[in-house]
Write a protein that holds these residues in place. Structure first.
Motif, short mmCIF file in Angstrom:
data_model
loop_
_atom_site.label_atom_id
_atom_site.label_comp_id
_atom_site.label_asym_id
_atom_site.label_seq_id
_atom_site.Cartn_x
_atom_site.Cartn_y
_atom_site.Cartn_z
N LEU A 67 0.83 -1.20 0.00
CA LEU A 67 0.00 0.00 0.00
C LEU A 67 0.87 1.26 0.00
O LEU A 67 0.56 2.24 -0.69
N LYS A 68 1.94 1.22 0.75
CA LYS A 68 2.86 2.37 0.78
C LYS A 68 3.52 2.57 -0.58
O LYS A 68 3.70 3.72 -1.03
N GLN A 69 3.87 1.48 -1.26
CA GLN A 69 4.46 1.59 -2.60
C GLN A 69 3.46 2.14 -3.60
O GLN A 69 3.81 2.95 -4.47
N MET A 70 2.20 1.71 -3.48
CA MET A 70 1.15 2.25 -4.35
C MET A 70 1.01 3.76 -4.16
O MET A 70 0.93 4.52 -5.13
N ALA A 71 0.98 4.17 -2.90
CA ALA A 71 0.84 5.60 -2.61
C ALA A 71 2.05 6.38 -3.10
O ALA A 71 1.91 7.49 -3.65
#
Length: 607
Positions: A138-142
């Protein structure tokens, strides 16, 4: 006059079919993919039921992990459920990023992700390994979208499995931060200014109002302890949710608070004394705050001013929450029960929710767009009790306007409503107000008016300031202050004027009007309203006395009556356009409506 009233359009009186909320009779919220019936005890509010989580109202999305499940995932909005995000393929990752981008647009830069939750709302949970992997994905997506993530809460459920709620925030490319405007209302002795002083200065009060001194703008306010004009204060949050205020470091300024914050809450401290009610209503109408914060003293409870402010907020269809102050002096139980009784009356039909812990504060803040939930906080400005819950609530509070609506407003022609006027040395006249629609930039040619003859005067905007810091562009829905070149010939400026984009087409020249027609609903009047009734009219930043010159389909209007009415401004012409919301009040009488037709001075020749 009779010949002019012949312009009165009889087809405008259609019974308010498209305005079902005009009489204050709630229809029970909007529809969604699944409906949830109200708990039979949802309207009962007492300190003994607080551990049971948030009540559920039809069409509301209530995220309470203690209930064992959530409502099914909404198709629209900024909330997304993900069972897990472990090692997605490249194609799957790109799809997830596109999905996140859409959710961020729906939430105007903010999205809520529920991890470990199925689309149907079941809390299935993840192992620690899968949860950490999902949060990393999720952090990579953001990161690929230039957004940040912060875990709002993480709960362990059965079999040592966990669920998490994550806030994803992306600041728009043309803004320093995401801004939420909050109007602060309440009686004169409720402690509004003291509360803002404690929140923004990060210093507790001494019990004698020391924290409020920095909020006052005039000597008579300091001497009397009563706010008489609009005061703007800011509270910031960084990407991790830490509070950014004047105690962030020793040399903090308002400009640095804005620069360091990914989210900025702008408070408008409004007057509580009845003498300044017109100024308070004008600020609510002109600045269009996203939320209202109603402050009530635990000692004095809900007085006439509290009920008056509540009625105005409801008339303007503005979401609000309540803070009960001075809990260090007396128990808030009686005041909370009084508030619950007031909020659940037939005319109000709200669902009060007393917030007592961090989980409830996050649930209340992430679901404040639900029109029926009213969070209630019990705080003390002296001991600091409950203030951490308020800041957590404000951190997750969304501006509440969809990105599609924001884009639509930005495509419209520029319209800036003037609410305040200042004169600054070496700068000249400065106007403060709200950009209702369009995009405003430095050195942009504009027209200001209307003048006494209804015409507009060409001007050029020289500099722009927002949140006490210079900027180059203002977009629809943002408040700002504007200055003009010193060598410009400016007309006499007044509150209620507007700045309009100069389209350069003589056929589309803007003009003021004395007469306008509106569909209105009388919220309260002791007897009845007849032709000739004088009242104070609020339309955006406009505040002027107007006379009712005609009532379509009858001779009088009583409480809860609806009709199409012709108004005439008494003093000077104003710029009004169809679709604008109107609030009129005189003493205890009040009503609300929508402008349906205007009669510009240059086309009617009247006055």
């Amino acid at each position: 006059m009779e010949s002019f009233l012949s312009l009165f359009d009889p087809n405008q009186d259609d019974g308010f079919e498209e305005e079902p909320e005009l009489n204050g009779n709630s229809s029970g919220g909007g529809s969604s993919s699944s409906d949830y019936e109200t708990d039979a005890n949802a309207n009962e509010c007492s300190l003994s039921h607080l551990g049971g989580g948030m009540p559920t109202e039809r069409g509301n999305l209530i995220f309470d992990f203690e209930q064992g499940m959530l409502p099914p995932e909404p198709q629209l909005g900024n909330v997304e459920y993900k069972l897990k995000l472990v090692n997605p393929s490249k194609q799957r990752f790109e799809h997830l990023v596109t999905q996140m981008k859409w959710r961020l647009r729906e939430g105007n830069g903010e999205a809520i992700y529920e991890i470990g939750v199925s689309d149907a709302g079941y809390l299935q949970g993840l192992s620690d390994k899968d949860m950490n992997a999902s949060l990393t994905t999720l952090k990579q997506m953001a990161h690929s979208l230039g957004a940040s993530t912060s875990v709002l809460r993480r709960k362990t459920i059965a079999s040592r499995r966990a669920v998490a709620e994550v806030l994803v925030r992306k600041i728009p490319d043309d803004q320093h931060n995401i801004e939420v405007r909050v109007a602060v209302l309440g009686g004169a002795d409720a402690g509004k200014s003291t509360l803002l002083g404690v929140l923004t200065q990060d210093e507790l009060d001494n019990g004698h109002g020391r924290a409020r001194l920095n909020m006052f703008r005039h000597m008579h306010e300091i001497q009397s302890g009563r706010t008489s004009c609009i005061s703007h204060e800011t509270l910031g949050f960084d990407a991790l949710g830490n509070v950014v205020n004047y105690k962030y470091n020793e040399m903090m300024t308002a400009e640095e608070i804005s620069d360091r914050s990914s989210k900025l809450v702008t408070f408008m401290d409004l007057a509580g004394h009845r003498r300044y009610m017109r100024t308070t209503v004008q600020a609510l109408s002109g600045y269009s705050p996203h939320y209202a914060m109603l402050v009530v003293s635990a000692g004095s409870g809900c007085n006439d001013t509290t009920e008056e402010h509540l009625a105005i907020v409801r008339a303007l269809d503005m979401p609000f929450f309540v803070l009960v102050t001075k809990t260090d002096i007396t128990s808030p139980d009686a005041t909370v029960q009084e508030l619950c009784n007031l909020l659940t009356t037939i005319g109000c039909r709200k669902v009060p929710f007393v917030v007592t812990n961090t989980d409830e504060a996050i649930s209340a803040g992430s679901n404040q767009i639900s029109e029926n939930i009213v969070p209630i906080f019990c705080v003390s400005n002296v001991t600091g009790t409950g203030l951490n819950l308020v800041t957590k609530f404000l951190y997750v509070l969304s501006p509440g306007i969809s990105n599609a609506e924001k884009d639509r407003l930005e495509q419209e022609s520029c319209e800036f409503q003037v609410d305040e006027i200042f004169r600054v040395s070496d700068v000249g006249p400065v106007v403060g107000g709200l950009l209702v629609q369009g995009v405003l930039t430095e050195n942009m040619p504009m027209k200001i008016g209307p003048l006494p003859d209804g015409s507009f005067h060409p001007v050029n905007v020289n500099t722009i300031h927002r949140n006490k810091a210079p900027c180059r562009v203002v977009r629809a829905g943002q408040s700002a202050s504007l200055s003009f070149a010193l060598d410009q010939d400016l007309p006499t400026l007044r509150s209620g004027m507007v700045l309009l984009g100069d389209v350069g087409n003589s056929l589309d020249e803007p003009f003021g009007t004395y007469f306008f027609q509106a569909k209105v609903s009388v919220l309260f009047h002791a007897t009845a309203i007849y032709v000739g009734f004088q009242t104070t009219v609020h339309i955006g930043s406009i505040r002027q006395t107007a006379v009712i010159r005609g009532i379509m389909g009858g001779e009088r209007l009583g409480t809860n009556d609806c009709a199409s009415v012709m108004f005439e401004f008494v003093g000077h012409p104003e710029y009004v356009r169809p679709g604008m919301r109107i609030l009129f009040r005189e003493g205890t009488s009040k009503g609300i409506g929508v402008v349906t037709q205007v009669f510009p001075v240059n086309k009617t020749g009247v006055k």
